[in-house]
Scaffold this motif. Structure first.
Motif, PDB file in Angstrom:
ATOM      1  N   ARG A 133       0.824  -1.206   0.000  1.00  0.00           N
ATOM      2  CA  ARG A 133       0.000   0.000   0.000  1.00  0.00           C
ATOM      3  C   ARG A 133       0.861   1.261   0.000  1.00  0.00           C
ATOM      4  O   ARG A 133       0.552   2.236  -0.691  1.00  0.00           O
ATOM      5  N   LEU A 162      -7.559  -3.499  -5.114  1.00  0.00           N
ATOM      6  CA  LEU A 162      -7.027  -2.475  -4.209  1.00  0.00           C
ATOM      7  C   LEU A 162      -6.490  -1.281  -4.980  1.00  0.00           C
ATOM      8  O   LEU A 162      -6.658  -0.126  -4.564  1.00  0.00           O
ATOM      9  N   THR A 165      -9.073   1.260  -5.784  1.00  0.00           N
ATOM     10  CA  THR A 165      -9.495   2.162  -4.703  1.00  0.00           C
ATOM     11  C   THR A 165      -8.494   3.280  -4.465  1.00  0.00           C
ATOM     12  O   THR A 165      -8.795   4.230  -3.750  1.00  0.00           O
ATOM     13  N   ASN A 167      -7.017   5.004  -6.993  1.00  0.00           N
ATOM     14  CA  ASN A 167      -7.005   5.903  -8.154  1.00  0.00           C
ATOM     15  C   ASN A 167      -5.697   5.823  -8.924  1.00  0.00           C
ATOM     16  O   ASN A 167      -5.153   6.830  -9.390  1.00  0.00           O
TER      17      ASN A 167
END
Length: 274
Positions: A133, A162, A165, A167
């Motif tokens: 992430r 993921l 989410t 962008n």
């Protein structure tokens, strides 16, 4: 997400061991040989290997951790490739960085790199944990790497969700370690099947090639060679497509399917079989 003019691309996968770091190293070299300024960032702080694949492990003095801690300048931490000087590596820091590194820290590092490069390739850790992430939050684009195996494709689909989410756009697919004979024998997912399942544009595919193992052990990416092996040519074509060139996709499984279809048609029409 980065807002600078350089292209910042996270290279990620769901499942480990699919060839993500090998792609990063070869793609970085290929882009640099096309005349671009490229920095590869090893964001896998727990299991860093990018320096080994590039043959730069003995030249590391400072790391991303030192840059963030302001104990060195960025230029001191960057390791320039001897054979391709327009490629630089920012090595990963101590694994303990995982305990305190934030997406903002990663964005800060990538912004510094993007100010001096045309491409920043971020080698993210496998999986969907915080390390992935952090890396994805610092990128504008993504390349998802997977093998044509059910478990790898399922994990890649999780990563793609993921990225949606966050962008990150565009997200493109590289299918690695394709074995044409296994595809023909229906022992491995085909290129079309994986593309349909993941619903991503296919940036390229890389055939299974024993020279990949030889090159990684030597720390000499295949794209360093003027006449590389089949996988090296595939990596080089991926780099050219990433730059916007219209390079036809070489899918050996499609050629074999076409040959098989022609043979079956001939058998049906000449022998009456089937």
């Amino acid at each position: 997400m980065s807002s600078v003019s350089a292209r910042t691309i996270v290279i990620c996968s769901g499942k480990g061991g699919v060839g993500k770091t090998t792609l990063t190293a070869n793609l970085g070299i290929a882009l640099a040989r096309l005349g671009h300024r490229v920095t590869v960032l090893d964001a896998d702080f727990g299991l860093r290997n990018l320096d080994l694949l590039l043959g730069l492990e003995n030249r590391i003095v400072y790391t991303a951790q030192d840059v963030l801690g302001e104990t060195c300048r960025l230029e001191q931490a960057l390791v320039k490739h001897k054979q391709v000087p327009s490629l630089t590596l920012l090595p990963a820091g101590n694994p303990r960085m995982l305990e305190w590194l934030t997406p903002e820290d990663m964005q800060r590092i990538v912004a510094l790199l993007a100010a001096r490069a045309d491409y920043v390739l971020i080698d993210a850790p496998a999986g969907v944990e915080q390390g992935f992430r952090n890396a994805a939050e610092a990128a504008a684009e993504a390349i998802v790497v997977t093998n044509p195996e059910v478990s790898a494709v399922r994990d890649a689909d999780r990563v793609i969700g993921l990225l949606g989410t966050m962008n990150v756009q565009p997200v493109q697919l590289v299918l690695n370690r394709v074995r044409p004979r296994m595809v023909m024998n229906q022992e491995m997912l085909s290129v079309d099947e994986v593309s349909d399942l993941l619903a991503l544009p296919l940036l390229g595919l890389v055939v299974e090639d024993e020279q990949v193992i030889v090159s990684t052990n030597r720390g000499e990416p295949l794209t360093l060679k003027d006449n590389p092996s089949p996988a090296g040519r595939d990596y080089r074509d991926i780099a050219r497509r990433l730059c916007g060139e219209k390079v036809p996709l070489n899918d050996p499984t499609r050629e074999r399917r076409g040959l098989r279809a022609r043979l079956l048609h001939k058998l049906r029409t000449t022998t009456g079989f089937f």
